[in-house]
Structure formats: C-alpha cells, structure tokens
Design a protein around this motif. Sequence first.
Motif, PDB file in Angstrom:
ATOM      1  N   LYS A 167      11.633  14.349  11.606  1.00 29.72           N
ATOM      2  CA  LYS A 167      10.971  13.803  12.789  1.00 29.72           C
ATOM      3  C   LYS A 167       9.847  14.723  13.252  1.00 29.72           C
ATOM      4  O   LYS A 167       8.782  14.258  13.652  1.00 29.72           O
ATOM      5  N   ALA A 168      10.029  16.000  13.185  1.00 33.08           N
ATOM      6  CA  ALA A 168       9.007  16.957  13.600  1.00 33.08           C
ATOM      7  C   ALA A 168       7.797  16.872  12.678  1.00 33.08           C
ATOM      8  O   ALA A 168       6.648  16.983  13.126  1.00 33.08           O
ATOM      9  N   ASP A 169       8.021  16.654  11.375  1.00 32.51           N
ATOM     10  CA  ASP A 169       6.902  16.537  10.431  1.00 32.51           C
ATOM     11  C   ASP A 169       6.072  15.287  10.722  1.00 32.51           C
ATOM     12  O   ASP A 169       4.846  15.316  10.647  1.00 32.51           O
ATOM     13  N   VAL A 170       6.730  14.181  11.042  1.00 33.06           N
ATOM     14  CA  VAL A 170       6.027  12.938  11.321  1.00 33.06           C
ATOM     15  C   VAL A 170       5.187  13.083  12.585  1.00 33.06           C
ATOM     16  O   VAL A 170       4.036  12.644  12.630  1.00 33.06           O
ATOM     17  N   VAL A 171       5.725  13.724  13.605  1.00 36.37           N
ATOM     18  CA  VAL A 171       5.003  13.895  14.854  1.00 36.37           C
ATOM     19  C   VAL A 171       3.829  14.850  14.655  1.00 36.37           C
ATOM     20  O   VAL A 171       2.736  14.621  15.156  1.00 36.37           O
ATOM     21  N   ALA A 172       3.987  15.901  13.876  1.00 37.74           N
ATOM     22  CA  ALA A 172       2.938  16.890  13.685  1.00 37.74           C
ATOM     23  C   ALA A 172       1.824  16.361  12.781  1.00 37.74           C
ATOM     24  O   ALA A 172       0.702  16.839  12.841  1.00 37.74           O
ATOM     25  N   LYS A 173       2.131  15.389  11.937  1.00 39.29           N
ATOM     26  CA  LYS A 173       1.155  14.876  10.978  1.00 39.29           C
ATOM     27  C   LYS A 173      -0.023  14.198  11.683  1.00 39.29           C
ATOM     28  O   LYS A 173      -1.166  14.346  11.285  1.00 39.29           O
ATOM     29  N   GLY A 174       0.215  13.404  12.687  1.00 37.07           N
ATOM     30  CA  GLY A 174      -0.855  12.728  13.400  1.00 37.07           C
ATOM     31  C   GLY A 174      -1.096  11.339  12.839  1.00 37.07           C
ATOM     32  O   GLY A 174      -0.180  10.679  12.351  1.00 37.07           O
ATOM     33  N   PHE A 175      -2.370  10.903  12.892  1.00 43.64           N
ATOM     34  CA  PHE A 175      -2.722   9.557  12.445  1.00 43.64           C
ATOM     35  C   PHE A 175      -2.698   9.439  10.936  1.00 43.64           C
ATOM     36  O   PHE A 175      -2.926  10.403  10.206  1.00 43.64           O
ATOM     37  N   ASN A 176      -2.463   8.227  10.484  1.00 39.36           N
ATOM     38  CA  ASN A 176      -2.543   7.905   9.066  1.00 39.36           C
ATOM     39  C   ASN A 176      -4.028   7.923   8.672  1.00 39.36           C
ATOM     40  O   ASN A 176      -4.851   7.339   9.365  1.00 39.36           O
ATOM     41  N   PRO A 177      -4.409   8.554   7.561  1.00 34.82           N
ATOM     42  CA  PRO A 177      -5.829   8.578   7.158  1.00 34.82           C
ATOM     43  C   PRO A 177      -6.412   7.176   6.957  1.00 34.82           C
ATOM     44  O   PRO A 177      -7.591   6.949   7.243  1.00 34.82           O
ATOM     45  N   GLY A 178      -5.597   6.258   6.462  1.00 37.19           N
ATOM     46  CA  GLY A 178      -6.067   4.887   6.296  1.00 37.19           C
ATOM     47  C   GLY A 178      -6.420   4.251   7.624  1.00 37.19           C
ATOM     48  O   GLY A 178      -7.389   3.494   7.733  1.00 37.19           O
ATOM     49  N   LEU A 179      -5.656   4.564   8.655  1.00 37.51           N
ATOM     50  CA  LEU A 179      -5.930   4.034   9.995  1.00 37.51           C
ATOM     51  C   LEU A 179      -7.240   4.597  10.538  1.00 37.51           C
ATOM     52  O   LEU A 179      -8.020   3.874  11.160  1.00 37.51           O
ATOM     53  N   ILE A 180      -7.494   5.861  10.279  1.00 36.86           N
ATOM     54  CA  ILE A 180      -8.735   6.482  10.749  1.00 36.86           C
ATOM     55  C   ILE A 180      -9.937   5.809  10.081  1.00 36.86           C
ATOM     56  O   ILE A 180     -10.924   5.469  10.739  1.00 36.86           O
ATOM     57  N   VAL A 181      -9.852   5.590   8.764  1.00 39.88           N
ATOM     58  CA  VAL A 181     -10.941   4.928   8.042  1.00 39.88           C
ATOM     59  C   VAL A 181     -11.145   3.521   8.584  1.00 39.88           C
ATOM     60  O   VAL A 181     -12.275   3.084   8.807  1.00 39.88           O
ATOM     61  N   LEU A 182     -10.049   2.817   8.811  1.00 34.28           N
ATOM     62  CA  LEU A 182     -10.139   1.456   9.344  1.00 34.28           C
ATOM     63  C   LEU A 182     -10.796   1.444  10.720  1.00 34.28           C
ATOM     64  O   LEU A 182     -11.637   0.590  11.012  1.00 34.28           O
TER      65      LEU A 182
END
Length: 72
Positions: free
Chosen positions: A5-20
């Motif tokens: 859970k900590a890794d998912v929270v620290a990761k941030g946005f999905n790169p595909g979402l940023i491109v979209l």
Amino acid sequence: MANAKADVVAKGFNPGLIVLLVVGGLLLAFLVGNYILYVYAQRTIGPKKKKPISKKKMRKERLKQGVSAPGE
C-alpha cells in the motif's frame, strides 16, 4: 501488505494517465482556440458579398416563375 500500500501511494499518477491528460488538454486548447478565432473572424470580416446576377440568368429565373421579362 502494508509495504504494498505504501508503494502504491508513493508512486503517484499512472504515466498513461499523465499522457492522456496532456494530449486531452492540448486538444481542448486547440478546439477552444479555433472557436475563438472563428468568432473573431466572423465579427471582423463580416458576411461575404454575393456575386451580381447576370441579365441572362435573371431572365431565365423570371421565365421559370412565370413572369414575362419586359421587352419579350
């Protein structure tokens, strides 16, 4: 499980979402800009002038409508 859970929270946005989001934002800006330019051009330039109708065409139109042209 807590580490996952900590890794998912620290990761941030999905790169595909940023491109979209970036592509969608650019597309939206392009469409809005075109609309603004279109409205500005319509106000500034005004309507196109119509070509003058030739006498020959005018005579044909009158004959179609059943009104005899003067001099005939």
